[in-house]
Design an enzyme around this catalytic site. Structure first.
Site, PDB file in Angstrom:
ATOM      1  N   LYS A 157       0.947  -1.194   0.124  1.00 55.91           N
ATOM      2  CA  LYS A 157      -0.011   0.010   0.089  1.00 55.91           C
ATOM      3  C   LYS A 157       1.041   1.045  -0.106  1.00 55.91           C
ATOM      4  O   LYS A 157       1.601   1.484   0.764  1.00 55.91           O
ATOM      5  CB  LYS A 157      -0.760   0.017   1.367  1.00 55.91           C
ATOM      6  CG  LYS A 157      -1.979   1.212   1.103  1.00 55.91           C
ATOM      7  CD  LYS A 157      -2.066   2.071   2.491  1.00 55.91           C
ATOM      8  CE  LYS A 157      -1.399   3.063   2.679  1.00 55.91           C
ATOM      9  NZ  LYS A 157      -1.861   4.267   1.898  1.00 55.91           N
ATOM     10  N   PRO A 158       0.991   1.898  -1.275  1.00 52.42           N
ATOM     11  CA  PRO A 158       1.747   3.231  -1.347  1.00 52.42           C
ATOM     12  C   PRO A 158       1.051   4.445  -0.492  1.00 52.42           C
ATOM     13  O   PRO A 158      -0.132   4.182  -0.180  1.00 52.42           O
ATOM     14  CB  PRO A 158       1.766   3.354  -2.630  1.00 52.42           C
ATOM     15  CG  PRO A 158       0.439   2.841  -3.098  1.00 52.42           C
ATOM     16  CD  PRO A 158       0.197   1.752  -2.381  1.00 52.42           C
ATOM     17  N   GLY A 210       8.039   4.796   7.556  1.00 55.39           N
ATOM     18  CA  GLY A 210       7.315   5.897   7.831  1.00 55.39           C
ATOM     19  C   GLY A 210       7.699   6.678   8.974  1.00 55.39           C
ATOM     20  O   GLY A 210       8.597   6.255   9.604  1.00 55.39           O
ATOM     21  N   GLU A 232      11.396   0.722   9.575  1.00 57.42           N
ATOM     22  CA  GLU A 232      12.222   1.842   9.212  1.00 57.42           C
ATOM     23  C   GLU A 232      11.517   3.173   9.465  1.00 57.42           C
ATOM     24  O   GLU A 232      10.411   3.775   8.653  1.00 57.42           O
ATOM     25  CB  GLU A 232      12.227   1.965   7.634  1.00 57.42           C
ATOM     26  CG  GLU A 232      13.098   0.536   7.165  1.00 57.42           C
ATOM     27  CD  GLU A 232      14.596   0.406   7.752  1.00 57.42           C
ATOM     28  OE1 GLU A 232      14.905   1.609   8.347  1.00 57.42           O
ATOM     29  OE2 GLU A 232      15.281  -0.505   7.486  1.00 57.42           O
ATOM     30  N   LEU A 233      11.750   3.812  10.472  1.00 61.04           N
ATOM     31  CA  LEU A 233      11.026   4.772  11.067  1.00 61.04           C
ATOM     32  C   LEU A 233      11.868   6.388  11.115  1.00 61.04           C
ATOM     33  O   LEU A 233      12.669   6.408  10.048  1.00 61.04           O
ATOM     34  CB  LEU A 233      10.724   4.397  12.458  1.00 61.04           C
ATOM     35  CG  LEU A 233       9.832   3.269  12.537  1.00 61.04           C
ATOM     36  CD1 LEU A 233       9.389   2.886  14.058  1.00 61.04           C
ATOM     37  CD2 LEU A 233       8.626   3.161  11.651  1.00 61.04           C
ATOM     38  N   CYS A 266      14.768  10.613   5.462  1.00 60.25           N
ATOM     39  CA  CYS A 266      14.686  10.303   6.923  1.00 60.25           C
ATOM     40  C   CYS A 266      16.024  10.170   7.391  1.00 60.25           C
ATOM     41  O   CYS A 266      16.338  10.330   8.607  1.00 60.25           O
ATOM     42  CB  CYS A 266      14.021   8.481   7.228  1.00 60.25           C
ATOM     43  SG  CYS A 266      14.736   7.683   5.811  1.00 60.25           S
ATOM     44  N   GLU A 366      11.921  15.811  14.246  1.00 55.76           N
ATOM     45  CA  GLU A 366      12.186  15.742  12.904  1.00 55.76           C
ATOM     46  C   GLU A 366      11.704  17.187  12.072  1.00 55.76           C
ATOM     47  O   GLU A 366      10.460  17.198  12.213  1.00 55.76           O
ATOM     48  CB  GLU A 366      11.719  14.481  12.288  1.00 55.76           C
ATOM     49  CG  GLU A 366      12.247  13.846  11.171  1.00 55.76           C
ATOM     50  CD  GLU A 366      11.570  12.602  10.882  1.00 55.76           C
ATOM     51  OE1 GLU A 366      10.490  12.057  11.467  1.00 55.76           O
ATOM     52  OE2 GLU A 366      12.147  11.882  10.246  1.00 55.76           O
TER      53      GLU A 366
HETATM   54  P1  NAP Z   1       3.488   8.192   7.739  1.00 54.69           P
HETATM   55  O1  NAP Z   1       2.366   9.287   7.935  1.00 54.69           O
HETATM   56  O2  NAP Z   1       3.718   7.389   8.919  1.00 54.69           O
HETATM   57  O3  NAP Z   1       3.025   7.670   6.556  1.00 54.69           O
HETATM   58  C1  NAP Z   1       3.821   6.556   5.860  1.00 54.69           C
HETATM   59  C2  NAP Z   1       2.848   5.529   5.169  1.00 54.69           C
HETATM   60  O4  NAP Z   1       1.900   4.987   6.185  1.00 54.69           O
HETATM   61  C3  NAP Z   1       1.726   6.142   4.255  1.00 54.69           C
HETATM   62  O5  NAP Z   1       1.581   5.114   3.264  1.00 54.69           O
HETATM   63  C4  NAP Z   1       0.634   6.261   5.006  1.00 54.69           C
HETATM   64  O6  NAP Z   1      -0.598   6.003   4.262  1.00 54.69           O
HETATM   65  C5  NAP Z   1       0.572   5.119   6.047  1.00 54.69           C
HETATM   66  N1  NAP Z   1      -0.117   5.475   7.314  1.00 54.69           N
HETATM   67  C6  NAP Z   1      -0.647   6.543   7.976  1.00 54.69           C
HETATM   68  N2  NAP Z   1      -1.181   6.228   9.125  1.00 54.69           N
HETATM   69  C7  NAP Z   1      -1.144   5.241   9.286  1.00 54.69           C
HETATM   70  C8  NAP Z   1      -1.710   4.320  10.094  1.00 54.69           C
HETATM   71  N3  NAP Z   1      -2.470   4.862  11.274  1.00 54.69           N
HETATM   72  N4  NAP Z   1      -1.562   2.607  10.013  1.00 54.69           N
HETATM   73  C9  NAP Z   1      -1.151   2.319   8.883  1.00 54.69           C
HETATM   74  N5  NAP Z   1      -0.386   3.016   7.802  1.00 54.69           N
HETATM   75  C10 NAP Z   1      -0.571   4.463   8.165  1.00 54.69           C
HETATM   76  O7  NAP Z   1       4.761   9.090   7.289  1.00 54.69           O
HETATM   77  P2  NAP Z   1       5.186   9.999   6.117  1.00 54.69           P
HETATM   78  O8  NAP Z   1       4.602  11.512   6.806  1.00 54.69           O
HETATM   79  O9  NAP Z   1       4.352   9.630   4.996  1.00 54.69           O
HETATM   80  O10 NAP Z   1       6.505  10.048   5.791  1.00 54.69           O
HETATM   81  C11 NAP Z   1       7.477  10.619   6.756  1.00 54.69           C
HETATM   82  C12 NAP Z   1       7.999   9.628   7.794  1.00 54.69           C
HETATM   83  O11 NAP Z   1       8.949   8.616   7.194  1.00 54.69           O
HETATM   84  C13 NAP Z   1       9.279  10.459   8.283  1.00 54.69           C
HETATM   85  O12 NAP Z   1       9.173  10.379  10.014  1.00 54.69           O
HETATM   86  C14 NAP Z   1      10.318   9.731   7.965  1.00 54.69           C
HETATM   87  O13 NAP Z   1      11.471   9.808   8.597  1.00 54.69           O
HETATM   88  C15 NAP Z   1       9.986   8.330   7.647  1.00 54.69           C
HETATM   89  N6  NAP Z   1      10.787   7.478   6.725  1.00 54.69           N
HETATM   90  C16 NAP Z   1      11.639   6.713   7.449  1.00 54.69           C
HETATM   91  C17 NAP Z   1      12.611   6.016   6.623  1.00 54.69           C
HETATM   92  C18 NAP Z   1      13.510   5.009   6.728  1.00 54.69           C
HETATM   93  O14 NAP Z   1      13.918   4.334   6.058  1.00 54.69           O
HETATM   94  N7  NAP Z   1      13.689   4.970   8.143  1.00 54.69           N
HETATM   95  C19 NAP Z   1      12.450   6.243   5.004  1.00 54.69           C
HETATM   96  C20 NAP Z   1      11.691   7.205   4.534  1.00 54.69           C
HETATM   97  C21 NAP Z   1      10.841   7.922   5.720  1.00 54.69           C
HETATM   98  P3  NAP Z   1      -1.341   7.245   3.956  1.00 54.69           P
HETATM   99  O15 NAP Z   1      -0.905   7.911   2.779  1.00 54.69           O
HETATM  100  O16 NAP Z   1      -2.862   6.727   3.511  1.00 54.69           O
HETATM  101  O17 NAP Z   1      -1.836   8.086   5.086  1.00 54.69           O
END
Ligand code: NAP
Length: 465
Positions: A157-158, A210, A232-233, A266, A366
């Site tokens: 799921k993207p 995420g 991976e957070l 991230c 962050e």
């Molecule tokens: P996010 O809000 O956690 O969203 C990431 C993914 O999770 C999206 O597909 C989102 O779907 C889904 N999601 C949101 N709420 C959810 C829930 N309650 N249950 C299940 N899935 C859910 O993060 P973001 O703002 O998109 O991305 C930024 C974050 O990702 C940053 O904290 C960054 O550091 C982290 N990140 C980490 C890495 C790593 O490798 N450690 C790499 C890249 C990014 P929807 O689009 O439908 O909301």
């Protein structure tokens, strides 16, 4: 909630596509199909899986410009960065196409005469993945390639901001000959799809990239079915510049790690910790280079920094800058913004802040935007204390030409990925992942396929009568 959502270009506000959200029933059906497909896919031999992965990689490469253009349109990053991401994404497929052939078990010397003890590796089952918007191609292939190589089936799921790249990569996987029920893509709101994934006993592994709060919720929700999880957070990367550092090199590499993808990675620098004796020279040079970066639409050839992804991100970044300035930070570059009248496109000019202190939010939260806050240290242990003062432990960087300082920093920084005079340490053949609240497990390298495997042990008795 509407059963459709639109995908918008963050640089122009243009609507790129309207996508249907899959219903819970449809997602459960996809999980059932993926589970059933696992029963035959797990029996395919490793060389066959390897060949299919190679074909997938070749097709992605053949369509590189088209995929990169879609990525730039939905994510906003400059086209050159999107092309780079397509290469980075296929490097994971290429690596795991090879690793598929190296899923070795082992024979263990027996403790009893006549026994033979064997350890072998087996695919874990159906894998569900949730990916973010900042690297829509690489975050998908970094999970799909090892899963498929191991013999698992896969469903992704993207993020709703950037589903188009992932949908295209899935189509190309099917075109390459990977069966349609072995790799699937579903769309929908994260919290709804995530619940279907975590509730289902058919999903044996959940892999997520995420934010840390969502990751924590998914870990909890996976407990009832005892799923394996890889997380991976978030991160809050420190960059330590020691007094002996090559300042020009440190500036050049800090620009790379800080402003790539408009600071929305991230692993991007979030705190620049510079020795007090060189901070003026470093900050001035960093600000000069930063002012040269061109902000604009990623499809324009000259653009270095695209828009930030959405209004929520924009507001968080502006808030952090204002909080720092109110508490005494100096602006050496940026702190300027460009928002269209419809409030659909949000550009933040690359920003350098000095005189930053521990009291400012930017030192703890962050940013996920193009802002570089600079603080100082006098003794190395002070720099290490500042660097480790965070719940995150993903990436850290330091600049020094003194091997004693370098080794001391490597030993004492609590981070999973460390760049020494290197602002771009990531690659398919290295283990990527964080310590502390930055995650669980590693992706990439020989480590990255292990989470998709079960270990089985066989004890054969009475080989000799
Ligand atoms: P996010 O809000 O956690 O969203 C990431 C993914 O999770 C999206 O597909 C989102 O779907 C889904 N999601 C949101 N709420 C959810 C829930 N309650 N249950 C299940 N899935 C859910 O993060 P973001 O703002 O998109 O991305 C930024 C974050 O990702 C940053 O904290 C960054 O550091 C982290 N990140 C980490 C890495 C790593 O490798 N450690 C790499 C890249 C990014 P929807 O689009 O439908 O909301």
């Amino acid at each position: 909630m509407s059963n459709t959502f639109t995908v918008n270009n963050p640089a122009t506000g243009e609507t790129l596509a309207t996508i249907t959200r899959n219903s819970e029933e449809e997602i459960n059906k996809a999980l059932q199909t993926g589970h059933e497909a696992f029963q035959s896919w797990k029996k395919t031999n490793a060389h066959e899986r390897s060949r299919l992965l190679e074909k997938w990689s070749q097709l992605i490469q053949k369509n590189k410009l088209e995929i990169a253009t879609v990525m730039t349109k939905e994510n906003g990053k400059p086209l050159a960065e999107s092309i780079g991401e397509v290469d980075y994404a296929t490097s994971y497929i290429d690596w795991y196409a090879e690793e598929a052939k190296r899923l070795y078990g082992r024979t263990v010397p027996a403790h009893v005469d006549g026994k033979r003890l064997l350890v072998s590796k087996h695919p874990i089952g159906l894998v569900a993945a949730i990916t973010p918007w900042n690297f829509p191609a690489a975050m998908m292939t970094r999970k799909a390639a090892p899963a498929l190589a191991a013999g698992c089936t896969f469903i992704v799921k993207p993020a709703e901001e950037t589903p188009l790249t992932t949908i295209r990569l899935t189509e190309l996987a099917h075109e390459a000959g990977i069966p349609t029920d072995v790799i699937q893509c579903v769309n929908g709101k994260g919290r709804i799809v995530g619940k279907v994934f975590t509730d289902s006993p058919l999903v044996k592994k959940l892999t997520f990239t995420g934010s840390t709060p969502v990751g924590k919720a998914l870990i909890k929700a996976s407990a009832d079915t005892v799923k394996s999880v890889t997380m991976e957070l978030g991160g809050h990367a420190p960059v330590i510049v020691a007094k002996d550092a090559d300042i020009d090199k440190a500036v050049e590499q800090t620009i790379i790690t800080k402003f790539r993808n408009a600071g929305q990675t991230c692993v991007c620098a979030n705190r620049i910790i510079v020795h007090e004796s060189i901070v003026d020279e470093f900050s001035t040079k960093l600000a000069e280079k930063t002012k040269q970066l061109v902000v604009g639409n990623g499809l324009d050839e000259n653009t270095d920094v695209g828009p930030v992804i959405n209004e929520g991100s924009y507001e968080k970044i502006v808030h952090q800058i204002e909080d720092a300035v109110t508490k005494g930070a100096q602006v050496l570059a940026g702190a300027e913004y460009d928002v269209d009248e419809n409030k659909k496109c949000f550009f933040v000019y690359p920003t350098i802040l000095t005189d930053v202190t521990d009291k400012m939010e930017i030192m703890h939260e962050e940013t996920f935007g193009p802002v570089a806050p600079i603080t100082t240290f006098s003794e190395l242990d002070e720099a290490i204390k500042i660097a480790n003062n965070t719940p995150y432990g993903l990436a850290a960087y330091f600049f020094t030409n003194d091997y004693r300082i370098g080794n001391y920093l490597f030993d004492n920084l609590d981070y999973g990925i460390i760049g020494w005079n290197d602002g771009a340490p990531s690659a398919a053949h290295i283990p990527f992942g964080g310590m502390k609240e930055s995650g669980l497990g590693r992706e990439g390298g020989t480590e990255g396929i292990e989470p998709y495997l079960e270990t089985k042990y066989l004890s054969i008795g009475n080989l000799i009568d």
